[in-house]
Design a protein around this motif. Structure first.
Motif, PDB file in Angstrom:
ATOM      1  N   GLN A  33      -0.329  -4.196  -8.291  1.00 28.28           N
ATOM      2  CA  GLN A  33      -0.902  -5.294  -7.520  1.00 28.28           C
ATOM      3  C   GLN A  33      -0.866  -6.608  -8.285  1.00 28.28           C
ATOM      4  O   GLN A  33      -0.623  -7.668  -7.717  1.00 28.28           O
ATOM      5  CB  GLN A  33      -2.353  -4.960  -7.138  1.00 28.28           C
ATOM      6  CG  GLN A  33      -2.512  -3.747  -6.247  1.00 28.28           C
ATOM      7  CD  GLN A  33      -1.964  -3.977  -4.847  1.00 28.28           C
ATOM      8  OE1 GLN A  33      -1.752  -5.118  -4.445  1.00 28.28           O
ATOM      9  NE2 GLN A  33      -1.742  -2.909  -4.105  1.00 28.28           N
ATOM     10  N   ASP A  79       0.838  -1.206   0.000  1.00 28.40           N
ATOM     11  CA  ASP A  79       0.000   0.000   0.000  1.00 28.40           C
ATOM     12  C   ASP A  79       0.873   1.255   0.000  1.00 28.40           C
ATOM     13  O   ASP A  79       0.533   2.259  -0.628  1.00 28.40           O
ATOM     14  CB  ASP A  79      -0.919   0.020   1.226  1.00 28.40           C
ATOM     15  CG  ASP A  79      -1.970  -1.075   1.190  1.00 28.40           C
ATOM     16  OD1 ASP A  79      -2.337  -1.503   0.077  1.00 28.40           O
ATOM     17  OD2 ASP A  79      -2.419  -1.504   2.266  1.00 28.40           O
ATOM     18  N   ASP A 120      -6.570  10.375 -10.725  1.00 24.56           N
ATOM     19  CA  ASP A 120      -7.215   9.176 -10.194  1.00 24.56           C
ATOM     20  C   ASP A 120      -7.224   8.050 -11.233  1.00 24.56           C
ATOM     21  O   ASP A 120      -6.966   6.889 -10.912  1.00 24.56           O
ATOM     22  CB  ASP A 120      -8.649   9.489  -9.766  1.00 24.56           C
ATOM     23  CG  ASP A 120      -8.709  10.374  -8.538  1.00 24.56           C
ATOM     24  OD1 ASP A 120      -7.723  10.406  -7.783  1.00 24.56           O
ATOM     25  OD2 ASP A 120      -9.742  11.035  -8.338  1.00 24.56           O
ATOM     26  N   ASP A 121      -7.529   8.416 -12.470  1.00 24.87           N
ATOM     27  CA  ASP A 121      -7.613   7.434 -13.544  1.00 24.87           C
ATOM     28  C   ASP A 121      -6.251   6.800 -13.817  1.00 24.87           C
ATOM     29  O   ASP A 121      -6.112   5.569 -13.891  1.00 24.87           O
ATOM     30  CB  ASP A 121      -8.144   8.129 -14.803  1.00 24.87           C
ATOM     31  CG  ASP A 121      -8.347   7.153 -15.960  1.00 24.87           C
ATOM     32  OD1 ASP A 121      -8.465   5.949 -15.698  1.00 24.87           O
ATOM     33  OD2 ASP A 121      -8.394   7.611 -17.112  1.00 24.87           O
ATOM     34  N   HIS A 180      -3.596   6.797 -11.862  1.00 20.99           N
ATOM     35  CA  HIS A 180      -3.133   6.071 -10.676  1.00 20.99           C
ATOM     36  C   HIS A 180      -3.810   4.712 -10.567  1.00 20.99           C
ATOM     37  O   HIS A 180      -3.167   3.711 -10.233  1.00 20.99           O
ATOM     38  CB  HIS A 180      -3.407   6.898  -9.412  1.00 20.99           C
ATOM     39  CG  HIS A 180      -3.145   6.154  -8.155  1.00 20.99           C
ATOM     40  ND1 HIS A 180      -4.108   5.954  -7.188  1.00 20.99           N
ATOM     41  CD2 HIS A 180      -2.027   5.525  -7.706  1.00 20.99           C
ATOM     42  CE1 HIS A 180      -3.593   5.247  -6.198  1.00 20.99           C
ATOM     43  NE2 HIS A 180      -2.346   4.974  -6.493  1.00 20.99           N
ATOM     44  N   ALA A 181      -5.096   4.661 -10.872  1.00 19.78           N
ATOM     45  CA  ALA A 181      -5.814   3.392 -10.782  1.00 19.78           C
ATOM     46  C   ALA A 181      -5.219   2.361 -11.741  1.00 19.78           C
ATOM     47  O   ALA A 181      -5.073   1.184 -11.396  1.00 19.78           O
ATOM     48  CB  ALA A 181      -7.296   3.608 -11.084  1.00 19.78           C
ATOM     49  N   SER A 182      -4.850   2.802 -12.949  1.00 21.26           N
ATOM     50  CA  SER A 182      -4.268   1.881 -13.923  1.00 21.26           C
ATOM     51  C   SER A 182      -2.914   1.362 -13.448  1.00 21.26           C
ATOM     52  O   SER A 182      -2.624   0.165 -13.526  1.00 21.26           O
ATOM     53  CB  SER A 182      -4.118   2.581 -15.275  1.00 21.26           C
ATOM     54  OG  SER A 182      -5.386   2.929 -15.805  1.00 21.26           O
ATOM     55  N   ARG A 188       1.187   7.288  -6.449  1.00 22.64           N
ATOM     56  CA  ARG A 188       0.249   8.415  -6.495  1.00 22.64           C
ATOM     57  C   ARG A 188       0.985   9.737  -6.257  1.00 22.64           C
ATOM     58  O   ARG A 188       0.764  10.722  -6.980  1.00 22.64           O
ATOM     59  CB  ARG A 188      -0.833   8.214  -5.431  1.00 22.64           C
ATOM     60  CG  ARG A 188      -1.768   9.382  -5.191  1.00 22.64           C
ATOM     61  CD  ARG A 188      -2.756   9.534  -6.306  1.00 22.64           C
ATOM     62  NE  ARG A 188      -3.617  10.690  -6.157  1.00 22.64           N
ATOM     63  CZ  ARG A 188      -4.913  10.660  -6.366  1.00 22.64           C
ATOM     64  NH1 ARG A 188      -5.518   9.523  -6.687  1.00 22.64           N
ATOM     65  NH2 ARG A 188      -5.645  11.757  -6.279  1.00 22.64           N
ATOM     66  N   ASP A 210       2.142   1.838  -3.425  1.00 26.15           N
ATOM     67  CA  ASP A 210       1.041   2.392  -4.220  1.00 26.15           C
ATOM     68  C   ASP A 210       0.861   3.876  -3.926  1.00 26.15           C
ATOM     69  O   ASP A 210       0.616   4.677  -4.836  1.00 26.15           O
ATOM     70  CB  ASP A 210      -0.248   1.627  -3.908  1.00 26.15           C
ATOM     71  CG  ASP A 210      -1.400   2.057  -4.790  1.00 26.15           C
ATOM     72  OD1 ASP A 210      -1.316   1.855  -6.017  1.00 26.15           O
ATOM     73  OD2 ASP A 210      -2.386   2.607  -4.266  1.00 26.15           O
ATOM     74  N   SER A 224      -1.877   1.300 -10.396  1.00 26.36           N
ATOM     75  CA  SER A 224      -2.093   0.527  -9.173  1.00 26.36           C
ATOM     76  C   SER A 224      -2.462  -0.910  -9.499  1.00 26.36           C
ATOM     77  O   SER A 224      -1.975  -1.859  -8.864  1.00 26.36           O
ATOM     78  CB  SER A 224      -3.203   1.186  -8.338  1.00 26.36           C
ATOM     79  OG  SER A 224      -3.432   0.451  -7.144  1.00 26.36           O
ATOM     80  N   ARG A 225      -3.308  -1.098 -10.498  1.00 26.26           N
ATOM     81  CA  ARG A 225      -3.661  -2.465 -10.905  1.00 26.26           C
ATOM     82  C   ARG A 225      -2.441  -3.207 -11.428  1.00 26.26           C
ATOM     83  O   ARG A 225      -2.271  -4.400 -11.183  1.00 26.26           O
ATOM     84  CB  ARG A 225      -4.766  -2.420 -11.966  1.00 26.26           C
ATOM     85  CG  ARG A 225      -6.157  -2.128 -11.413  1.00 26.26           C
ATOM     86  CD  ARG A 225      -7.221  -2.375 -12.452  1.00 26.26           C
ATOM     87  NE  ARG A 225      -7.190  -1.386 -13.515  1.00 26.26           N
ATOM     88  CZ  ARG A 225      -7.859  -0.248 -13.504  1.00 26.26           C
ATOM     89  NH1 ARG A 225      -8.622   0.055 -12.463  1.00 26.26           N
ATOM     90  NH2 ARG A 225      -7.787   0.592 -14.513  1.00 26.26           N
TER      91      ARG A 225
END
Length: 259
Positions: A215, A108, A204-205, A207-209, A115, A111, A211-212
């Motif tokens: 992970q 985390d 956000d968009d 970072h989400a990509s 960000r 991650d 982040s996936r």
């Protein structure tokens, strides 16, 4: 007389700190203006083509002010790189510490650093472009400085990854230095591509990509979303049962034999 003397000392003491503080604040403000002017101009037209006169004009100061704060354009740029990367390293460290303080995992924390890196680059895209460009140049006088400040940013990521290995969140076989470099490179390149070619996307968009990706490829904890899961193999066709063959009659057998 004593009161007057004390009052004067008090007045001088009370006024000295604010005066010194205001001078330091003014100098810091001037240096910040010079940094911003230099990074913008160099990003626009290159280091060699940028002159001290242009930097001073863009910053709104006299040319002598540039040399008062920095002895040369090279020194200004070297300080610019050091200042920028140290700010980035501090931002990454702060993001990781905030997550672990709340009881989050070290993955985390990584991650959160992704960000923080995206937000930093979004706020200073020209500086990021210069940093990436300078990584490929080996003949600059500030190469040693660049290596040093890069090491500070790398050390932050490496420390969190090592903590993740110690906590059993990552395999002991992971190459920590190379993985740290890969993570920083991923953020740098993805952010530059985002800023240059996909500016409509939000932090956000993006970072989400990423982040996936983190992970799924490093943490190994993400499940494959249905939209990208491979199609299930077709079910086998049902077997059609055929009627059993009827035995031939003795008469038919006899006819066949006589024939």
């Amino acid at each position: 007389m004593t009161t007057t003397s004390t009052g004067r000392r008090g007045g001088a003491g009370d006024g000295a700190a604010p005066a010194a503080g205001s001078r330091a604040a003014r100098r810091e403000s001037t240096r910040r203006k010079l940094f911003e002017a230099a990074v913008t101009l160099i990003a626009e037209q290159g280091f060699s083509a940028t002159t001290v006169d242009e930097i001073a004009e863009r910053a709104g100061v006299a040319k002598g002010t540039v040399y008062y704060n920095f002895t040369s354009k090279n020194v200004l740029f070297e300080e610019l790189l050091r200042d920028g990367i140290e700010l980035l390293a501090a931002s990454l460290r702060r993001a990781a510490d905030e997550v672990t303080a709340r009881g989050g995992t070290h993955i985390d924390a990584v991650d959160a650093m992704i960000r923080a890196g995206l937000e930093f680059i979004a706020g200073a895209p020209a500086l990021t472009q210069l940093y990436v460009a300078e990584l490929w140049r080996t003949n600059r006088s500030w190469r040693a400085t660049l290596r040093s400040v890069r090491g500070r940013a790398m050390a932050v990521v490496e420390s969190v990854l090592r903590e993740a290995v110690d906590a059993g969140e990552l395999s002991e076989e992971i190459d920590v230095p190379l993985t740290s470099s890969a993570l920083i490179g991923m953020v740098l390149v993805a952010a530059l591509d985002w800023q240059s070619f996909q500016p409509h996307r939000t932090v956000d968009d993006v970072h989400a990509s990423l982040s996936r990706l983190l992970q799924g490829r490093i943490g190994g904890t993400a499940t494959v979303p249905p939209s990208v899961a491979p199609p299930a193999p077709p079910a086998p066709a049902p077997r059609v049962s055929r009627p059993a063959r009827r035995p031939r009659s003795p008469r038919a057998t006899g006819h066949a034999a006589s024939a």
